[in-house]
Design a protein around this motif. Structure first.
Motif, PDB file in Angstrom:
ATOM      1  N   LEU A 175       0.867  -1.164   0.000  1.00 16.33           N
ATOM      2  CA  LEU A 175       0.000   0.000   0.000  1.00 16.33           C
ATOM      3  C   LEU A 175       0.909   1.221   0.000  1.00 16.33           C
ATOM      4  CD1 LEU A 175      -2.997   0.778   0.159  1.00 16.33           C
ATOM      5  CD2 LEU A 175      -2.808   0.651   2.618  1.00 16.33           C
ATOM      6  N   LYS A 176       0.777   2.041  -1.039  1.00 17.90           N
ATOM      7  CA  LYS A 176       1.720   3.144  -1.215  1.00 17.90           C
ATOM      8  C   LYS A 176       1.560   4.256  -0.181  1.00 17.90           C
ATOM      9  CE  LYS A 176       3.314   6.549  -4.507  1.00 17.90           C
ATOM     10  NZ  LYS A 176       3.074   7.221  -5.768  1.00 17.90           N
ATOM     11  N   ASP A 177       0.374   4.784  -0.038  1.00 10.80           N
ATOM     12  CA  ASP A 177       0.136   5.935   0.840  1.00 10.80           C
ATOM     13  C   ASP A 177      -0.958   5.611   1.845  1.00 10.80           C
ATOM     14  OD1 ASP A 177       1.913   7.708  -0.579  1.00 10.80           O
ATOM     15  OD2 ASP A 177       0.396   7.846  -2.150  1.00 10.80           O
ATOM     16  N   VAL A 178      -1.238   6.573   2.688  1.00  5.02           N
ATOM     17  CA  VAL A 178      -2.376   6.453   3.597  1.00  5.02           C
ATOM     18  C   VAL A 178      -3.635   6.375   2.735  1.00  5.02           C
ATOM     19  CG1 VAL A 178      -3.703   7.621   5.398  1.00  5.02           C
ATOM     20  CG2 VAL A 178      -1.198   7.756   5.401  1.00  5.02           C
ATOM     21  N   PRO A 179      -4.507   5.391   2.958  1.00  6.92           N
ATOM     22  CA  PRO A 179      -5.714   5.286   2.135  1.00  6.92           C
ATOM     23  C   PRO A 179      -6.582   6.536   2.254  1.00  6.92           C
ATOM     24  CG  PRO A 179      -5.383   3.287   3.406  1.00  6.92           C
ATOM     25  CD  PRO A 179      -4.391   4.297   3.910  1.00  6.92           C
ATOM     26  N   GLU A 180      -7.112   6.969   1.120  1.00  7.23           N
ATOM     27  CA  GLU A 180      -8.025   8.111   1.080  1.00  7.23           C
ATOM     28  C   GLU A 180      -9.442   7.557   1.185  1.00  7.23           C
ATOM     29  OE1 GLU A 180      -9.767  10.855  -2.428  1.00  7.23           O
ATOM     30  OE2 GLU A 180      -7.585  10.673  -2.391  1.00  7.23           O
ATOM     31  N   ILE A 181     -10.135   7.888   2.281  1.00  2.08           N
ATOM     32  CA  ILE A 181     -11.472   7.353   2.536  1.00  2.08           C
ATOM     33  C   ILE A 181     -12.475   8.501   2.500  1.00  2.08           C
ATOM     34  CG2 ILE A 181     -12.913   6.035   4.147  1.00  2.08           C
ATOM     35  CD1 ILE A 181     -10.456   4.473   3.266  1.00  2.08           C
ATOM     36  N   ARG A 182     -13.628   8.249   1.890  1.00  2.77           N
ATOM     37  CA  ARG A 182     -14.692   9.251   1.873  1.00  2.77           C
ATOM     38  C   ARG A 182     -16.034   8.532   1.872  1.00  2.77           C
ATOM     39  NH1 ARG A 182     -16.652   9.484  -3.365  1.00  2.77           N
ATOM     40  NH2 ARG A 182     -15.231   8.658  -4.932  1.00  2.77           N
ATOM     41  N   LYS A 183     -17.099   9.297   2.020  1.00  2.00           N
ATOM     42  CA  LYS A 183     -18.456   8.760   1.976  1.00  2.00           C
ATOM     43  C   LYS A 183     -19.190   9.385   0.792  1.00  2.00           C
ATOM     44  CE  LYS A 183     -18.950   6.516   6.041  1.00  2.00           C
ATOM     45  NZ  LYS A 183     -19.585   5.245   6.257  1.00  2.00           N
ATOM     46  N   THR A 184     -20.026   8.603   0.134  1.00  2.00           N
ATOM     47  CA  THR A 184     -20.859   9.137  -0.935  1.00  2.00           C
ATOM     48  C   THR A 184     -22.058   9.844  -0.305  1.00  2.00           C
ATOM     49  OG1 THR A 184     -22.215   7.152  -1.106  1.00  2.00           O
ATOM     50  CG2 THR A 184     -20.204   7.237  -2.464  1.00  2.00           C
ATOM     51  N   GLN A 185     -22.853  10.510  -1.131  1.00  2.00           N
ATOM     52  CA  GLN A 185     -24.052  11.179  -0.610  1.00  2.00           C
ATOM     53  C   GLN A 185     -25.016  10.186   0.016  1.00  2.00           C
ATOM     54  OE1 GLN A 185     -25.720  13.519  -3.774  1.00  2.00           O
ATOM     55  NE2 GLN A 185     -24.219  15.156  -3.525  1.00  2.00           N
ATOM     56  N   SER A 186     -24.977   8.937  -0.452  1.00  2.00           N
ATOM     57  CA  SER A 186     -25.850   7.900   0.114  1.00  2.00           C
ATOM     58  C   SER A 186     -25.180   7.164   1.268  1.00  2.00           C
ATOM     59  CB  SER A 186     -26.279   6.923  -0.974  1.00  2.00           C
ATOM     60  OG  SER A 186     -25.146   6.299  -1.533  1.00  2.00           O
ATOM     61  N   ASP A 187     -24.086   7.736   1.820  1.00  2.00           N
ATOM     62  CA  ASP A 187     -23.369   7.223   2.992  1.00  2.00           C
ATOM     63  C   ASP A 187     -22.645   5.898   2.737  1.00  2.00           C
ATOM     64  OD1 ASP A 187     -22.595   7.893   5.623  1.00  2.00           O
ATOM     65  OD2 ASP A 187     -23.909   6.323   6.402  1.00  2.00           O
ATOM     66  N   LYS A 188     -22.266   5.632   1.504  1.00  2.00           N
ATOM     67  CA  LYS A 188     -21.487   4.436   1.182  1.00  2.00           C
ATOM     68  C   LYS A 188     -20.001   4.794   1.248  1.00  2.00           C
ATOM     69  CE  LYS A 188     -21.487   0.554  -1.865  1.00  2.00           C
ATOM     70  NZ  LYS A 188     -22.326  -0.198  -2.758  1.00  2.00           N
ATOM     71  N   SER A 189     -19.207   3.933   1.888  1.00  2.00           N
ATOM     72  CA  SER A 189     -17.772   4.187   2.027  1.00  2.00           C
ATOM     73  C   SER A 189     -17.035   3.893   0.725  1.00  2.00           C
ATOM     74  CB  SER A 189     -17.188   3.311   3.130  1.00  2.00           C
ATOM     75  OG  SER A 189     -17.762   3.661   4.363  1.00  2.00           O
TER      76      SER A 189
ATOM     77  N   ILE B  62     -10.368  -1.415   4.930  1.00  2.00           N
ATOM     78  CA  ILE B  62      -9.130  -0.699   4.630  1.00  2.00           C
ATOM     79  C   ILE B  62      -8.958   0.485   5.576  1.00  2.00           C
ATOM     80  CG2 ILE B  62      -8.060   0.802   2.885  1.00  2.00           C
ATOM     81  CD1 ILE B  62      -9.075  -1.317   0.823  1.00  2.00           C
ATOM     82  N   LYS B  63     -10.032   1.222   5.821  1.00  2.00           N
ATOM     83  CA  LYS B  63      -9.966   2.375   6.737  1.00  2.00           C
ATOM     84  C   LYS B  63      -9.551   1.935   8.136  1.00  2.00           C
ATOM     85  CE  LYS B  63     -13.551   3.896   8.795  1.00  2.00           C
ATOM     86  NZ  LYS B  63     -14.819   4.373   9.253  1.00  2.00           N
ATOM     87  N   ASP B  64     -10.107   0.830   8.604  1.00  2.00           N
ATOM     88  CA  ASP B  64      -9.885   0.399   9.988  1.00  2.00           C
ATOM     89  C   ASP B  64      -8.569  -0.346  10.210  1.00  2.00           C
ATOM     90  OD1 ASP B  64     -12.329   1.509  10.653  1.00  2.00           O
ATOM     91  OD2 ASP B  64     -13.423  -0.395  10.502  1.00  2.00           O
ATOM     92  N   TYR B  65      -8.082  -1.064   9.193  1.00  2.00           N
ATOM     93  CA  TYR B  65      -6.972  -1.979   9.441  1.00  2.00           C
ATOM     94  C   TYR B  65      -5.721  -1.772   8.587  1.00  2.00           C
ATOM     95  CZ  TYR B  65     -10.587  -4.453  11.976  1.00  2.00           C
ATOM     96  OH  TYR B  65     -11.578  -4.773  12.844  1.00  2.00           O
ATOM     97  N   CYS B  66      -5.774  -0.935   7.570  1.00  2.00           N
ATOM     98  CA  CYS B  66      -4.647  -0.835   6.643  1.00  2.00           C
ATOM     99  C   CYS B  66      -3.936   0.507   6.766  1.00  2.00           C
ATOM    100  CB  CYS B  66      -5.130  -1.045   5.211  1.00  2.00           C
ATOM    101  SG  CYS B  66      -5.900  -2.661   4.980  1.00  2.00           S
ATOM    102  N   HIS B  67      -2.628   0.485   6.492  1.00  2.00           N
ATOM    103  CA  HIS B  67      -1.834   1.705   6.587  1.00  2.00           C
ATOM    104  C   HIS B  67      -0.762   1.687   5.495  1.00  2.00           C
ATOM    105  CE1 HIS B  67       1.384  -0.674   8.391  1.00  2.00           C
ATOM    106  NE2 HIS B  67       0.445  -1.254   9.108  1.00  2.00           N
TER     107      HIS B  67
END
Length: 109
Positions: A1-15, A53-58
């Motif tokens: 994994l190259k960088d810190v994962p970029e995490i976001r939510k969609t308008q429908s609250d999907k990760s 990925i958000k919770d466990y990967c770096h």
């Protein structure tokens, strides 16, 4: 994994997670000498896999992902470009695993 994962939510609250992974392989160069080659892949992961990925990967972590791959063409600034699309049909914890944890569990046996 190259960088810190970029995490976001969609308008429908999907990760959604955007990650960059490297795949290493060996190739013979023009003189026949074996060389390592690294190819980088930008991957978008949805839903439960993104949460994992958000919770466990770096950054720097080795990951194992099972997916089907499709090549798609897209136009970028007037030029045709290829991109890889990775499909993870159904997420289970074993489909996206930190490789570091797998190596540790194998050495514990």
């Amino acid at each position: 994994l190259k960088d810190v994962p970029e995490i976001r939510k969609t308008q429908s609250d999907k990760s959604v997670a955007n990650i960059t992974l490297a795949a290493d392989s060996l190739h013979n160069n023009s003189s026949g000498k074996l060389e390592e080659y690294t190819e980088w892949f930008n991957i978008t992961v949805w839903g439960q896999a993104a949460e994992f990925i958000k919770d466990y990967c770096h950054a720097g972590m080795r990951l194992y992902i099972e997916a089907s791959v499709k090549h798609e063409k897209e136009e970028v600034e007037g030029k045709q470009d290829k991109k890889y699309v990775f499909y993870i049909p159904k997420f289970h914890a074993f489909e996206v695993q930190p490789m570091d944890a797998i190596k540790k569990s194998e050495s514990d046996e």
